[in-house]
Scaffold this motif. Structure first.
Motif, short mmCIF file in Angstrom:
data_model
loop_
_atom_site.label_atom_id
_atom_site.label_comp_id
_atom_site.label_asym_id
_atom_site.label_seq_id
_atom_site.Cartn_x
_atom_site.Cartn_y
_atom_site.Cartn_z
N GLY A 32 42.79 91.33 35.94
CA GLY A 32 43.10 91.84 37.18
C GLY A 32 41.83 92.05 38.18
O GLY A 32 40.94 92.56 37.68
N MET A 33 41.86 91.68 39.58
CA MET A 33 40.60 91.71 40.17
C MET A 33 40.80 92.69 41.30
O MET A 33 41.90 92.62 41.94
N ALA A 97 36.43 93.49 37.64
CA ALA A 97 37.70 92.86 36.85
C ALA A 97 38.08 93.99 35.71
O ALA A 97 37.32 94.60 35.07
N ALA A 98 39.53 93.87 35.59
CA ALA A 98 40.12 94.80 34.54
C ALA A 98 40.88 94.02 33.54
O ALA A 98 41.66 93.05 34.09
N LEU A 112 37.08 103.46 37.24
CA LEU A 112 36.80 103.76 35.74
C LEU A 112 37.68 102.68 34.86
O LEU A 112 37.47 102.51 33.61
N GLU A 113 38.72 102.23 35.47
CA GLU A 113 39.46 101.28 34.60
C GLU A 113 39.10 100.01 34.64
O GLU A 113 39.57 98.78 33.94
N TYR A 114 38.11 99.53 35.55
CA TYR A 114 37.40 98.39 35.50
C TYR A 114 36.22 98.13 34.39
O TYR A 114 35.38 99.07 34.69
N GLY A 115 36.15 97.23 33.78
CA GLY A 115 35.12 97.10 32.88
C GLY A 115 33.96 96.15 33.18
O GLY A 115 32.93 96.21 32.53
#
Length: 127
Positions: A32-33, A97-98, A112-115
């Motif tokens: 997911g972007m 991106a996640a 914080l959910e995006y790595g």
């Protein structure tokens, strides 16, 4: 995945910019972007998000009706078309991106959910 953002610049109020984010190093469609932005002295804030296949998009209130997010998984690209820009849109814009299963429906709002993050591109809107 590595992300490279581009397309920022200086524009007058009312103008438009199209930001792009190129992905590499992994299957782009797994992620997911999102787009976030950060103005000087402020926290990073959510702008927009697009799901894996591009079937659903989400926007911050300030972006609704002015910004459009899209993705092209064949080209490993995500775009943010920004119209009717305002001086308060001035910020560094980041793509992110996640991946993985998320346990709550509004997770995409949380940086914080995006790595994975791109390096940011400066958008400056003059009045």
């Amino acid at each position: 995945v590595q992300l490279q953002a581009s397309g920022g610049g200086l524009v007058q109020a009312g103008g438009s910019l199209r930001l792009s984010c190129a992905g590499s190093g992994d299957t782009f469609s797994r992620y997911g972007m999102g787009w976030f932005r950060q103005a000087p002295g402020k926290e990073r804030e959510f702008v927009s998000f697009v799901r894996l296949t591009g079937d659903r998009t989400y926007y911050a209130d300030f972006a609704k009706g002015r910004f459009t997010i899209s993705r092209d998984n064949a080209e490993n690209m995500v775009h943010l078309q920004m119209n009717s820009l305002k001086p308060e849109d001035t910020a560094v814009y980041y793509c992110a991106a996640a991946s993985g299963f998320k346990t709550y429906s509004t997770w995409y709002l949380n940086p914080l959910e995006y790595g994975y993050w791109g390096q940011g591109t400066q958008v400056t809107v003059s009045s």
